[in-house]
Design a protein around this motif. Structure first.
Motif, PDB file in Angstrom:
ATOM      1  N   PHE A   1     -18.427   5.567   1.602  1.00 55.48           N
ATOM      2  CA  PHE A   1     -18.567   6.214   0.295  1.00 55.48           C
ATOM      3  C   PHE A   1     -18.163   7.685   0.333  1.00 55.48           C
ATOM      4  O   PHE A   1     -17.918   8.294  -0.710  1.00 55.48           O
ATOM      5  CB  PHE A   1     -20.011   6.091  -0.206  1.00 55.48           C
ATOM      6  N   SER A   2     -18.045   8.236   1.537  1.00 59.08           N
ATOM      7  CA  SER A   2     -17.642   9.643   1.664  1.00 59.08           C
ATOM      8  C   SER A   2     -16.278   9.912   1.058  1.00 59.08           C
ATOM      9  O   SER A   2     -15.935  11.062   0.765  1.00 59.08           O
ATOM     10  CB  SER A   2     -17.643  10.062   3.138  1.00 59.08           C
ATOM     11  N   TYR A   3     -15.476   8.853   0.861  1.00 56.87           N
ATOM     12  CA  TYR A   3     -14.186   9.037   0.204  1.00 56.87           C
ATOM     13  C   TYR A   3     -14.346   9.574  -1.220  1.00 56.87           C
ATOM     14  O   TYR A   3     -13.423  10.181  -1.764  1.00 56.87           O
ATOM     15  CB  TYR A   3     -13.413   7.717   0.156  1.00 56.87           C
ATOM     16  N   MET A   4     -15.503   9.366  -1.802  1.00 59.90           N
ATOM     17  CA  MET A   4     -15.732   9.819  -3.168  1.00 59.90           C
ATOM     18  C   MET A   4     -16.313  11.228  -3.232  1.00 59.90           C
ATOM     19  O   MET A   4     -16.559  11.746  -4.318  1.00 59.90           O
ATOM     20  CB  MET A   4     -16.661   8.838  -3.891  1.00 59.90           C
ATOM     21  N   HIS A   5     -16.571  11.815  -2.069  1.00 62.27           N
ATOM     22  CA  HIS A   5     -17.086  13.183  -2.044  1.00 62.27           C
ATOM     23  C   HIS A   5     -15.959  14.191  -2.281  1.00 62.27           C
ATOM     24  O   HIS A   5     -14.806  13.943  -1.922  1.00 62.27           O
ATOM     25  CB  HIS A   5     -17.746  13.480  -0.696  1.00 62.27           C
ATOM     26  N   HIS A   6     -16.293  15.316  -2.863  1.00 55.68           N
ATOM     27  CA  HIS A   6     -15.360  16.437  -3.054  1.00 55.68           C
ATOM     28  C   HIS A   6     -14.133  16.057  -3.885  1.00 55.68           C
ATOM     29  O   HIS A   6     -13.049  16.616  -3.695  1.00 55.68           O
ATOM     30  CB  HIS A   6     -14.893  17.000  -1.696  1.00 55.68           C
ATOM     31  N   ILE A   7     -14.304  15.153  -4.805  1.00 52.00           N
ATOM     32  CA  ILE A   7     -13.181  14.733  -5.658  1.00 52.00           C
ATOM     33  C   ILE A   7     -12.552  15.911  -6.406  1.00 52.00           C
ATOM     34  O   ILE A   7     -11.313  16.024  -6.470  1.00 52.00           O
ATOM     35  CB  ILE A   7     -13.634  13.646  -6.651  1.00 52.00           C
TER      36      ILE A   7
ATOM     37  N   THR B   1      -7.645  23.101   5.632  1.00 54.73           N
ATOM     38  CA  THR B   1      -7.497  22.036   4.644  1.00 54.73           C
ATOM     39  C   THR B   1      -7.040  20.738   5.300  1.00 54.73           C
ATOM     40  O   THR B   1      -6.387  20.743   6.339  1.00 54.73           O
ATOM     41  CB  THR B   1      -6.494  22.419   3.537  1.00 54.73           C
ATOM     42  N   HIS B   2      -7.407  19.638   4.662  1.00 52.86           N
ATOM     43  CA  HIS B   2      -7.044  18.300   5.120  1.00 52.86           C
ATOM     44  C   HIS B   2      -6.633  17.468   3.913  1.00 52.86           C
ATOM     45  O   HIS B   2      -6.872  17.842   2.763  1.00 52.86           O
ATOM     46  CB  HIS B   2      -8.229  17.615   5.809  1.00 52.86           C
ATOM     47  N   MET B   3      -6.065  16.298   4.199  1.00 53.71           N
ATOM     48  CA  MET B   3      -5.819  15.306   3.157  1.00 53.71           C
ATOM     49  C   MET B   3      -6.682  14.069   3.346  1.00 53.71           C
ATOM     50  O   MET B   3      -6.966  13.355   2.391  1.00 53.71           O
ATOM     51  CB  MET B   3      -4.345  14.888   3.145  1.00 53.71           C
ATOM     52  N   THR B   4      -7.101  13.778   4.580  1.00 54.10           N
ATOM     53  CA  THR B   4      -7.837  12.547   4.854  1.00 54.10           C
ATOM     54  C   THR B   4      -9.300  12.830   5.192  1.00 54.10           C
ATOM     55  O   THR B   4      -9.660  13.906   5.685  1.00 54.10           O
ATOM     56  CB  THR B   4      -7.216  11.767   6.028  1.00 54.10           C
ATOM     57  N   LEU B   5     -10.128  11.815   4.936  1.00 49.49           N
ATOM     58  CA  LEU B   5     -11.549  11.905   5.263  1.00 49.49           C
ATOM     59  C   LEU B   5     -11.752  12.072   6.759  1.00 49.49           C
ATOM     60  O   LEU B   5     -12.563  12.902   7.203  1.00 49.49           O
ATOM     61  CB  LEU B   5     -12.269  10.649   4.768  1.00 49.49           C
ATOM     62  N   ASN B   6     -11.017  11.305   7.568  1.00 48.98           N
ATOM     63  CA  ASN B   6     -11.183  11.396   9.018  1.00 48.98           C
ATOM     64  C   ASN B   6     -10.735  12.746   9.561  1.00 48.98           C
ATOM     65  O   ASN B   6     -11.304  13.257  10.528  1.00 48.98           O
ATOM     66  CB  ASN B   6     -10.420  10.269   9.708  1.00 48.98           C
ATOM     67  N   GLY B   7      -9.709  13.340   8.937  1.00 49.25           N
ATOM     68  CA  GLY B   7      -9.307  14.682   9.338  1.00 49.25           C
ATOM     69  C   GLY B   7     -10.412  15.683   9.079  1.00 49.25           C
ATOM     70  O   GLY B   7     -10.706  16.535   9.924  1.00 49.25           O
ATOM     71  N   ARG B   8     -11.041  15.565   7.918  1.00 46.26           N
ATOM     72  CA  ARG B   8     -12.135  16.493   7.578  1.00 46.26           C
ATOM     73  C   ARG B   8     -13.333  16.289   8.503  1.00 46.26           C
ATOM     74  O   ARG B   8     -13.958  17.256   8.942  1.00 46.26           O
ATOM     75  CB  ARG B   8     -12.538  16.280   6.123  1.00 46.26           C
ATOM     76  N   ARG B   9     -13.631  15.034   8.813  1.00 45.09           N
ATOM     77  CA  ARG B   9     -14.735  14.750   9.735  1.00 45.09           C
ATOM     78  C   ARG B   9     -14.457  15.338  11.111  1.00 45.09           C
ATOM     79  O   ARG B   9     -15.349  15.911  11.754  1.00 45.09           O
ATOM     80  CB  ARG B   9     -14.927  13.246   9.855  1.00 45.09           C
ATOM     81  N   THR B  10     -13.222  15.211  11.570  1.00 40.90           N
ATOM     82  CA  THR B  10     -12.857  15.745  12.878  1.00 40.90           C
ATOM     83  C   THR B  10     -12.997  17.259  12.903  1.00 40.90           C
ATOM     84  O   THR B  10     -13.523  17.836  13.861  1.00 40.90           O
ATOM     85  CB  THR B  10     -11.421  15.336  13.235  1.00 40.90           C
ATOM     86  N   GLY B  11     -12.522  17.917  11.834  1.00 39.67           N
ATOM     87  CA  GLY B  11     -12.653  19.370  11.755  1.00 39.67           C
ATOM     88  C   GLY B  11     -14.106  19.812  11.757  1.00 39.67           C
ATOM     89  O   GLY B  11     -14.475  20.795  12.410  1.00 39.67           O
ATOM     90  N   LYS B  12     -14.937  19.084  11.036  1.00 40.56           N
ATOM     91  CA  LYS B  12     -16.367  19.419  10.976  1.00 40.56           C
ATOM     92  C   LYS B  12     -17.010  19.269  12.346  1.00 40.56           C
ATOM     93  O   LYS B  12     -17.883  20.067  12.726  1.00 40.56           O
ATOM     94  CB  LYS B  12     -17.057  18.512   9.960  1.00 40.56           C
ATOM     95  N   GLN B  13     -16.581  18.269  13.093  1.00 36.13           N
ATOM     96  CA  GLN B  13     -17.118  18.046  14.427  1.00 36.13           C
ATOM     97  C   GLN B  13     -16.651  19.123  15.405  1.00 36.13           C
ATOM     98  O   GLN B  13     -17.453  19.663  16.187  1.00 36.13           O
ATOM     99  CB  GLN B  13     -16.686  16.663  14.922  1.00 36.13           C
ATOM    100  N   LEU B  14     -15.363  19.459  15.358  1.00 35.53           N
ATOM    101  CA  LEU B  14     -14.813  20.430  16.306  1.00 35.53           C
ATOM    102  C   LEU B  14     -15.303  21.852  16.056  1.00 35.53           C
ATOM    103  O   LEU B  14     -15.511  22.622  17.002  1.00 35.53           O
ATOM    104  CB  LEU B  14     -13.282  20.404  16.240  1.00 35.53           C
ATOM    105  N   PHE B  15     -15.471  22.205  14.787  1.00 33.88           N
ATOM    106  CA  PHE B  15     -15.740  23.613  14.441  1.00 33.88           C
ATOM    107  C   PHE B  15     -17.073  23.782  13.720  1.00 33.88           C
ATOM    108  O   PHE B  15     -17.207  24.633  12.848  1.00 33.88           O
ATOM    109  CB  PHE B  15     -14.602  24.142  13.572  1.00 33.88           C
ATOM    110  N   ALA B  16     -18.051  22.964  14.080  1.00 33.92           N
ATOM    111  CA  ALA B  16     -19.336  22.971  13.375  1.00 33.92           C
ATOM    112  C   ALA B  16     -19.968  24.359  13.343  1.00 33.92           C
ATOM    113  O   ALA B  16     -20.459  24.809  12.299  1.00 33.92           O
ATOM    114  CB  ALA B  16     -20.283  21.963  14.027  1.00 33.92           C
ATOM    115  N   GLN B  17     -19.956  25.054  14.460  1.00 33.82           N
ATOM    116  CA  GLN B  17     -20.595  26.367  14.543  1.00 33.82           C
ATOM    117  C   GLN B  17     -19.870  27.392  13.665  1.00 33.82           C
ATOM    118  O   GLN B  17     -20.510  28.165  12.940  1.00 33.82           O
ATOM    119  CB  GLN B  17     -20.633  26.843  15.996  1.00 33.82           C
ATOM    120  N   ALA B  18     -18.549  27.397  13.728  1.00 27.72           N
ATOM    121  CA  ALA B  18     -17.778  28.356  12.927  1.00 27.72           C
ATOM    122  C   ALA B  18     -17.896  28.050  11.442  1.00 27.72           C
ATOM    123  O   ALA B  18     -17.918  28.971  10.609  1.00 27.72           O
ATOM    124  CB  ALA B  18     -16.313  28.341  13.357  1.00 27.72           C
TER     125      ALA B  18
END
Length: 453
Positions: free
Chosen positions: A43-49, A96-113
């Motif tokens: 359902f995260s695909y519907m977030h941040h529309i 910026t990203h276009m895909t949900l998985n890209g955004r998830r990866t960024g959030k995981q890699l740069f959580a502290q920043a």
């Protein structure tokens, strides 16, 4: 290489651009239907529309950041050393990203920043004039860096028109993609000419961009060589490998596999097990590229009559694999663990014409690589790895589902443990010798005739 402000160079082709905008507006409802369809599984695909339309950004909004666009998972991981270098300089980052998985990866890699406000994550808006305009006016970045192959016409041309330097970094362009661009004639070439500069991975890529009429091209190498492996995951993988080796077994990781490849791999693996070439049968770790296909691949393993277990069924590192033919790697972000636990990697995306996936991370973990014939997305990296001795090519009519050639290649490699050890050392050497792209990109950008102050 300098920022070219000639209005004729990379000028927006008005007729084709008007057609492009019309098509975008007509297809926009389909884009949202596609998101809703994918939301069935996440359902995260519907977030941040609203962000996909250039609106709905939470406050406060930091302006004047360095804007890095990484469309999905691979580009986000590749951008890591560049992002960390700019953070070390005290810069703020708009990611910026276009895909949900890209955004998830960024959030995981740069959580502290992200938590500290040094990095702001949003979706790149759909390529409509009004959505792009509102995005640019909201964030007002001082420099834009698009990763690898991203070239959205509205964004690129508008950045040129308003004087925002936009570079294509870690840039690659396959022969097939270059032919597609050329089909659009001057309109296609104008898109890449409108970038302030292109920092290409290899001479192959640079020559293809130059063939499109782009003159401000520089070769800087591949950022993926500079991406550090998560040492915690590496240690987990080594412990898992020790457990596997204690049972006198070897493990092959079929990494980032794509639709259609799993059937070929499973057929080859079943043939290998039935060949009785091994006193104790090796183990296959099968890791599909896209998480939405995990269940589909699990069904394929069942249909092949192979005993398997999902990675998600272990609370910690998989240990007890006795009696299993296959481990299904249904997890995200754990590739360094899979690679470090493996004796050989079969690189997905290369068995069928998908262009291949990133073999560099496997080599950095010291894992030898088997490649199919389709590696045009990693042309130079594949050629260098083969020349160095870190990788070998599998030849055979895999497009028609023929798995005998793959089975024989797997069997030959696994039976020759001396060669595997040599290839492991060569893989590490190969990954180290090609590092340094991050610094070369920073130097190239610092030499431009615009100010980041």
């Amino acid at each position: 290489m300098s920022l070219n402000t000639n209005s004729e160079y990379g000028a927006r082709p008005r007729f084709w651009f008007a057609v492009y905008q019309l098509l975008w507006h007509l297809l926009l409802p389909l884009a949202f239907i596609r998101l809703a369809w994918r939301a069935r599984h996440a359902f995260s695909y519907m977030h941040h529309i609203p962000e996909r339309l250039g609106f709905g950004y939470s406050k406060p909004v930091t302006q004047g950041s360095i804007w890095i666009h990484a469309v999905s998972v691979g580009e986000t991981r590749a951008a890591q050393p560049l992002i960390e270098a700019y953070l070390a300089r005290g810069e703020s980052i708009l990611l910026t990203h276009m895909t949900l998985n890209g955004r998830r990866t960024g959030k995981q890699l740069f959580a502290q920043a992200i938590a500290s406000g040094k990095i702001r994550q949003v979706y790149l808006p759909y390529d409509l004039c009004w959505s792009v305009e509102h995005f640019l006016k909201t964030f007002k970045p001082k420099l834009g860096l698009f990763m690898e192959t991203e070239a959205w016409p509205t964004v690129v041309f508008r950045c040129k028109e308003i004087g925002l330097p936009l570079f294509l970094v870690n840039a690659r362009l396959s022969e097939r993609s270059a032919r597609r661009v050329n089909r659009f004639g001057k309109a296609g070439c104008a898109l890449f000419q409108a970038f302030a500069g292109i920092l290409a991975q290899t001479e192959f890529d640079a020559q293809r961009y130059r063939s499109l009429g782009v003159t401000n091209v520089q070769i800087v190498g591949n950022l993926k060589f500079d991406v550090p492996l998560d040492q915690h995951l590496v240690e987990q993988g080594k412990h898992w490998q020790q457990d596997i080796h204690a049972g006198n077994r070897l493990m092959v990781c079929a990494a980032s596999t794509r639709d259609g490849e799993e059937v070929i791999i499973l057929k080859a693996w079943k043939g290998l097990l039935l060949s009785n070439a091994f006193a104790i049968a090796p183990l296959l770790c099968l890791v599909p590229r896209h998480p939405e296909r995990f269940t589909e691949v699990a069904d394929q393993i069942n249909a092949a009559g192979l005993k398997f277990r999902r990675r998600s069924e272990w609370p910690d590192t998989p240990k007890e694999c006795a009696g299993l033919d296959v481990v299904l790697g249904d997890s995200m972000g754990e590739m360094p663990m899979y690679y470090s636990a493996s004796d050989l990697v079969l690189m997905g995306g290369s068995l069928l014409p998908f262009g291949g996936q990133n073999l560099i991370e496997a080599c950095a973990a010291g894992c030898p690589v088997l490649l199919g014939e389709h590696t045009y997305n990693f042309q130079q990296a594949a050629l260098d790895a083969i020349e160095t001795g870190a990788a070998k090519r599998v030849f055979g009519d895999l497009l028609l589902g023929e798995s005998v050639a793959l089975m024989e290649a797997l069997k030959e490699s696994l039976l020759n443990t001396t060669e595997l050890a040599r290839m492991s050392g060569d893989a590490k050497t190969y990954s180290v010798e090609h590092q340094g792209a991050t610094n070369r990109i920073l130097v190239a950008l610092d030499q431009q005739n615009f100010s980041l102050n």
